[in-house]
Design an enzyme around this catalytic site. Structure first.
Site, PDB file in Angstrom:
ATOM      1  N   ALA A  10      16.210 -37.363 -37.280  1.00 28.63           N
ATOM      2  CA  ALA A  10      16.675 -38.524 -38.039  1.00 28.63           C
ATOM      3  C   ALA A  10      18.069 -38.970 -37.613  1.00 28.63           C
ATOM      4  O   ALA A  10      18.555 -40.006 -38.070  1.00 28.63           O
ATOM      5  CB  ALA A  10      16.665 -38.208 -39.537  1.00 28.63           C
ATOM      6  N   CYS A  11      18.711 -38.227 -36.736  1.00 35.35           N
ATOM      7  CA  CYS A  11      20.093 -38.493 -36.313  1.00 35.35           C
ATOM      8  C   CYS A  11      20.108 -39.140 -34.935  1.00 35.35           C
ATOM      9  O   CYS A  11      19.596 -38.571 -33.968  1.00 35.35           O
ATOM     10  CB  CYS A  11      20.867 -37.173 -36.290  1.00 35.35           C
ATOM     11  SG  CYS A  11      22.505 -37.278 -35.553  1.00 35.35           S
ATOM     12  N   GLY A  12      20.725 -40.319 -34.836  1.00 32.88           N
ATOM     13  CA  GLY A  12      20.814 -41.020 -33.556  1.00 32.88           C
ATOM     14  C   GLY A  12      21.558 -40.228 -32.502  1.00 32.88           C
ATOM     15  O   GLY A  12      21.150 -40.215 -31.328  1.00 32.88           O
ATOM     16  N   ARG A  15      19.198 -37.622 -31.259  1.00 37.15           N
ATOM     17  CA  ARG A  15      18.146 -38.212 -30.412  1.00 37.15           C
ATOM     18  C   ARG A  15      18.703 -38.588 -29.034  1.00 37.15           C
ATOM     19  O   ARG A  15      18.057 -38.356 -28.011  1.00 37.15           O
ATOM     20  CB  ARG A  15      17.538 -39.446 -31.079  1.00 37.15           C
ATOM     21  CG  ARG A  15      16.663 -39.130 -32.275  1.00 37.15           C
ATOM     22  CD  ARG A  15      15.880 -40.341 -32.745  1.00 37.15           C
ATOM     23  NE  ARG A  15      16.693 -41.525 -33.002  1.00 37.15           N
ATOM     24  CZ  ARG A  15      17.259 -41.823 -34.166  1.00 37.15           C
ATOM     25  NH1 ARG A  15      17.107 -41.009 -35.203  1.00 37.15           N
ATOM     26  NH2 ARG A  15      17.954 -42.930 -34.308  1.00 37.15           N
TER      27      ARG A  15
END
Length: 141
Positions: A10-12, A15
């Protein structure tokens, strides 16, 4: 090359870090630490090897940091580690471990310090459009 990433999909930043590792031709061991947190010993070792203090490895934003009173400077490293293990969302991310070293990849391009410099063959752009590597795979300053 072996690599492990403590990842939150869920964390850019997490990712982007994972994408950079894969761009280097490395398929890392991906540990979604919210479901599978590290042990106390593993967490303490990652923090130490990354050259951080326990306090520097705590995530404040979007976590119960304030509600738990973790801003109290009197809290010991052991107390902070206990809080991080009880509430894994407090573990800042992503931690990446390779034979070259361990980093808290914030920003995501910090992972480049522990990946082989010659592994990149082309450009890399983060999800937000920020260029990290040029057409020759060199880090953009």
């Amino acid at each position: 090359m072996d690599a492990t990433i403590y990842h939150n999909p869920a964390c850019g930043t997490s990712r982007n870090t994972l994408a950079l590792i894969r761009h280097a031709g490395i398929e890392p061991k991906v540990i979604e630490y919210l479901q599978t947190p590290p042990s106390r010993e593993e967490l303490a070792q990652m923090i130490r090897e990354a050259g951080l203090s326990v306090r520097e490895a705590i995530r404040e934003k979007g976590t119960p940091y304030a509600e738990l009173g973790l801003d109290d400077p009197a809290l010991s490293d052991n107390q902070l580690l206990t809080a991080m293990l009880e509430h894994p969302i407090l573990i800042n991310r992503p931690f990446v471990i390779t034979p070259i070293g361990t980093r808290l990849a914030r920003p995501s391009e910090a992972v480049l310090d522990i990946l082989p410099a010659d592994a990149f063959k082309g450009p890399f752009v983060k999800e937000d459009g920020e260029a990290v590597l040029d057409a020759e795979g060199r880090r953009i300053a």
